[in-house]
Design a protein around this motif. Structure first.
Motif, PDB file in Angstrom:
ATOM      1  N   ASP A 148      20.156  15.631  46.898  1.00  0.00           N
ATOM      2  CA  ASP A 148      20.634  16.745  47.726  1.00  0.00           C
ATOM      3  C   ASP A 148      21.432  16.233  48.927  1.00  0.00           C
ATOM      4  O   ASP A 148      21.253  16.688  50.062  1.00  0.00           O
ATOM      5  N   LEU A 149      22.318  15.308  48.677  1.00  0.00           N
ATOM      6  CA  LEU A 149      23.129  14.723  49.740  1.00  0.00           C
ATOM      7  C   LEU A 149      23.943  15.808  50.440  1.00  0.00           C
ATOM      8  O   LEU A 149      24.626  16.592  49.794  1.00  0.00           O
ATOM      9  N   GLN A 150      23.866  15.858  51.760  1.00  0.00           N
ATOM     10  CA  GLN A 150      24.602  16.865  52.535  1.00  0.00           C
ATOM     11  C   GLN A 150      26.039  16.404  52.757  1.00  0.00           C
ATOM     12  O   GLN A 150      26.279  15.280  53.178  1.00  0.00           O
ATOM     13  N   ARG A 151      26.960  17.302  52.477  1.00  0.00           N
ATOM     14  CA  ARG A 151      28.365  17.018  52.711  1.00  0.00           C
ATOM     15  C   ARG A 151      29.074  18.275  53.196  1.00  0.00           C
ATOM     16  O   ARG A 151      28.725  19.388  52.784  1.00  0.00           O
ATOM     17  N   ALA A 174      25.737  16.792  46.278  1.00  0.00           N
ATOM     18  CA  ALA A 174      25.790  15.575  45.491  1.00  0.00           C
ATOM     19  C   ALA A 174      24.463  14.847  45.402  1.00  0.00           C
ATOM     20  O   ALA A 174      23.547  15.042  46.191  1.00  0.00           O
ATOM     21  N   LYS A 175      24.434  13.970  44.396  1.00  0.00           N
ATOM     22  CA  LYS A 175      23.467  12.887  44.311  1.00  0.00           C
ATOM     23  C   LYS A 175      24.267  11.588  44.357  1.00  0.00           C
ATOM     24  O   LYS A 175      25.412  11.535  43.911  1.00  0.00           O
ATOM     25  N   ASN A 202      28.757  -3.675  50.432  1.00  0.00           N
ATOM     26  CA  ASN A 202      28.122  -2.367  50.298  1.00  0.00           C
ATOM     27  C   ASN A 202      28.830  -1.567  49.217  1.00  0.00           C
ATOM     28  O   ASN A 202      30.055  -1.416  49.243  1.00  0.00           O
ATOM     29  N   LYS A 203      28.085  -1.066  48.255  1.00  0.00           N
ATOM     30  CA  LYS A 203      28.651  -0.295  47.155  1.00  0.00           C
ATOM     31  C   LYS A 203      27.984   1.065  47.110  1.00  0.00           C
ATOM     32  O   LYS A 203      26.753   1.164  47.017  1.00  0.00           O
ATOM     33  N   THR A 204      28.772   2.126  47.207  1.00  0.00           N
ATOM     34  CA  THR A 204      28.232   3.475  47.109  1.00  0.00           C
ATOM     35  C   THR A 204      28.914   4.189  45.954  1.00  0.00           C
ATOM     36  O   THR A 204      30.085   3.959  45.666  1.00  0.00           O
ATOM     37  N   GLN A 205      28.183   5.074  45.330  1.00  0.00           N
ATOM     38  CA  GLN A 205      28.718   5.793  44.181  1.00  0.00           C
ATOM     39  C   GLN A 205      28.019   7.132  44.045  1.00  0.00           C
ATOM     40  O   GLN A 205      26.790   7.209  44.101  1.00  0.00           O
ATOM     41  N   TYR A 206      28.808   8.180  43.903  1.00  0.00           N
ATOM     42  CA  TYR A 206      28.232   9.487  43.604  1.00  0.00           C
ATOM     43  C   TYR A 206      27.747   9.512  42.155  1.00  0.00           C
ATOM     44  O   TYR A 206      28.443   9.044  41.243  1.00  0.00           O
ATOM     45  N   ASP A 207      26.583  10.039  41.940  1.00  0.00           N
ATOM     46  CA  ASP A 207      26.096  10.324  40.588  1.00  0.00           C
ATOM     47  C   ASP A 207      26.520  11.730  40.174  1.00  0.00           C
ATOM     48  O   ASP A 207      26.650  12.007  38.982  1.00  0.00           O
ATOM     49  N   ALA A 208      26.711  12.586  41.163  1.00  0.00           N
ATOM     50  CA  ALA A 208      27.216  13.942  40.927  1.00  0.00           C
ATOM     51  C   ALA A 208      27.797  14.448  42.237  1.00  0.00           C
ATOM     52  O   ALA A 208      27.222  14.231  43.295  1.00  0.00           O
ATOM     53  N   PRO A 221      32.215  12.783  40.064  1.00  0.00           N
ATOM     54  CA  PRO A 221      31.369  11.642  40.440  1.00  0.00           C
ATOM     55  C   PRO A 221      32.154  10.424  40.892  1.00  0.00           C
ATOM     56  O   PRO A 221      31.592   9.539  41.528  1.00  0.00           O
ATOM     57  N   SER A 222      33.463  10.354  40.566  1.00  0.00           N
ATOM     58  CA  SER A 222      34.264   9.201  40.972  1.00  0.00           C
ATOM     59  C   SER A 222      34.850   9.351  42.368  1.00  0.00           C
ATOM     60  O   SER A 222      35.611   8.488  42.811  1.00  0.00           O
ATOM     61  N   ALA A 223      34.517  10.434  43.075  1.00  0.00           N
ATOM     62  CA  ALA A 223      35.038  10.628  44.429  1.00  0.00           C
ATOM     63  C   ALA A 223      34.589   9.480  45.330  1.00  0.00           C
ATOM     64  O   ALA A 223      33.525   8.887  45.145  1.00  0.00           O
TER      65      ALA A 223
END
Length: 246
Positions: A148-151, A174-175, A202-208, A221-223
């Protein structure tokens, strides 16, 4: 630790489609809240949803939400020798929910749910001498996953009572996961002269990531995650010398 958060937001402001009934209301604000009369998807000239609400002068929106969540950090360490310590940690935390104070009209989207983060970290901390030079070297690796990532996101444009608007606010879009490694080094090369350096990947990646700025909403998810540099590094050097009492 039980963290609690209660938010109460009340708005009483002027309605741009009616008469200013309350001179004490903030005139620079515009109130578009009111009972929803109709909502017709795709009826606008560019495919916008056409929304008609009842005038409200003045109008008011009350939202109240209470959030609570246990948070924790579990750490274990092993002193392998006088100069080497190994450790591992697991943590759970959350960021409180939020209330969007610029709602276009009253919906459940006025309130964003909390976001949650769980992570694990393992690392080594060491202190040793290379000849007569004392040194310190630390390394840590971590992996965390968000729910439940806030954006802050914009929704598709709508035509509200004849005026085109682009609703925006904080939502649970997002997740994601985050992973990385950090290294630190410090040495006193000669008496009084210290050098230090650090490096981080540091590597970050959206799962959704549900993009609501288009209709229908799409998953991207590639954002690119923002404010998360992939590499960071730096160094310092300093010399300290005692000038004596004079």
């Amino acid at each position: 630790v039980d963290k609690r958060f209660t938010a109460l937001h009340t708005v009483t402001i002027a309605n741009p489609f009616g008469t200013l009934a309350n001179p004490s209301a903030v005139p620079s604000e515009s109130c578009t809240l009111g009972a929803l009369i109709s909502s017709t998807p795709g009826a606008g000239p560019n495919g916008e949803t056409v929304v008609i609400t009842a005038p409200a002068s003045p109008c008011s929106l009350v939202r109240k939400a209470t959030y609570k969540e246990p948070t924790w950090s579990v750490d274990v360490s092993w002193q392998a020798s006088d100069g080497i310590m190994l450790y591992a940690a697991h943590r759970h935390g959350y960021h409180s929910g939020a209330i969007n104070t610029r709602s276009t009209f009253a919906t459940e989207g006025d309130i964003a749910k909390p976001e949650f983060l769980d992570d694990v970290e393992v690392g080594l901390k060491s202190q040793f001498n290379a000849g007569s030079v004392p040194m310190r070297f630390n390394i840590a690796g971590y992996y965390g996953w968000y729910k439940d990532l806030q954006r802050t996101a914009s929704s598709a444009a709508i035509i509200l009572n004849g005026v085109t608007r682009v609703p925006a606010g904080i939502g649970n879009a997002a997740k994601a996961h985050i992973a990385g490694v950090e290294l630190e080094y410090n040495a006193e090369l000669v008496r009084g002269f210290n050098v230090s350096a650090f490096f981080a990947y540091n590597k970050t990646q959206y799962d959704a990531y549900i993009d609501t700025s288009v209709t229908p909403a799409v998953d991207r998810p590639s954002a690119t995650e923002y404010f998360t540099p992939k590499y960071m590094w730096g160094g310092t050097a300093g010399y300290e010398y005692d000038l004596g009492a004079d």
